[in-house]
Scaffold this active site. Sequence first.
Site, PDB file in Angstrom:
ATOM      1  N   HIS A 185      -1.738  27.594  26.278  1.00 61.10           N
ATOM      2  CA  HIS A 185      -1.471  27.742  27.803  1.00 61.10           C
ATOM      3  C   HIS A 185      -2.242  26.629  28.847  1.00 61.10           C
ATOM      4  O   HIS A 185      -2.978  26.877  29.656  1.00 61.10           O
ATOM      5  CB  HIS A 185      -2.234  29.070  28.104  1.00 61.10           C
ATOM      6  N   ASN A 231       1.539  38.466  28.982  1.00 67.00           N
ATOM      7  CA  ASN A 231       2.928  37.494  28.906  1.00 67.00           C
ATOM      8  C   ASN A 231       4.111  37.970  29.681  1.00 67.00           C
ATOM      9  O   ASN A 231       4.110  39.178  29.801  1.00 67.00           O
ATOM     10  CB  ASN A 231       3.305  36.985  27.325  1.00 67.00           C
TER      11      ASN A 231
END
Length: 452
Positions: free
Chosen positions: A52, A125
């Site tokens: 990320h 997510n």
Amino acid sequence: MYNNHNQSQSPLSNASHSQTVGVRGPVLVQDTVLHETLEDFVFSTTLPRRIHTKGYGAFGYFYTTHSMKQYTKAGFLQTPNKQVPVAVRFSLASSNKGTPDTLRNVRGFSTRFYTEEGIFDLLCNHLPVFFVRDAIRVPDIISHLSPSPVNNLPDPERLWSMFAEYPESTNMLIWFFSDLGTVKSLRHIKGYSVSTYVWRNAQGVRNYVKYHWFPMAGVQYIDQQEAQRLACEDPDIAGRDLYDSIAKGNAVEYEMRVQLMNPEDAKLLPFDPLDDTKVWDEAVYPLLPVGRMVLNCNPENYADQVDKLAFNPANLLPGLEFSDDKVLQGRTFIYSDAQRHRLGPDYRNIPVNKQLNWSPASMVSSGNGRYVAGEIMRAEIPNPDDFTQASQRYESFSATEKKNLANNIASGLVDAQPNTQRTVLRHLERVSPALADMVRNQMLLYSGTVRK
């Protein structure tokens, strides 16, 4: 007027030059101003996240619309119109700073709630399932999603050998290679906790919970062709769109809904509800409205306010706990270590991470009052069922969505090794023979050969 040899220099002009012997040098080792200036520069950049890496941030508030007192004792969810500040970071799971925003990827959607009881971090997510169901497999998954260690270039064999090696990832394959895997605007994506948490009310009653975010502007995705075009034209389009929308005074809003399940239902289901490769049937476990999030403020200093945000799924509140979900439990162990490595041992005192009067005793320990006994072992969960939900998801697609899915898979799988192709196609046969045939035919168009 001062002459050139005796001119008094201002602090600014003095700091603009290194100390030298004469005008030409050499530079002196004793020049502490030079050392401090360069050292500040060298250490000014925060270490990147292991995953990320590329991300964008925004700030605002969350307000409860429906009391959740029946299900949880978390203070900020008790009363309608209760408002708390939030910080959000959107991100690309497999990325570096230069990864195009529209690349096929998993988008992170992490929210921090600054409540009177402390900080609550909800890590989501944009797809509802994950590649695997056990955290011990996550490092291998990240390795498969990473560039080649030989030349640092994308390697189709690394990616596709993951789907071949882990049949449990087939459901994720169907979601990931649908058009939902390519995104143009973060204002138009859903968010899913993926992992299962626990809500506990004041009477001690526990329920499993999955969190969902719904964009109030509507859900939008793009196809692979548009994603590739935009990656060239504007690789930062999603971040720019988010920032510009808020800068123009157009708040970005999402609704939070949850699915709740009695833990006893796990005995009746054909799959384990704590399996991160599965979704819960919304007809059986309906989405309950909880509240709204309004993002109306951009960061003023990205490095301090967004890059130093240190999320941790172990940042919970009384009434909000984690379940026995193997992926979630593994994540609660490692996030704080990752933040210490990235930001230093004092990361909790960085303003954006600060919780007043925090101590380790502030952490919520889940499961108090439960009785757990059994043989210690390493074992697969009961009823893994790697293909049923993938098949159901595929059959829910329109004809166009099915065609796009087959093309998206074929365009990548065609570059994998023959053994990997055969294994992935066998998995797809379990999902739908028609899908496997479409993928084979598309691969033929790409390569001129068909893998039997």
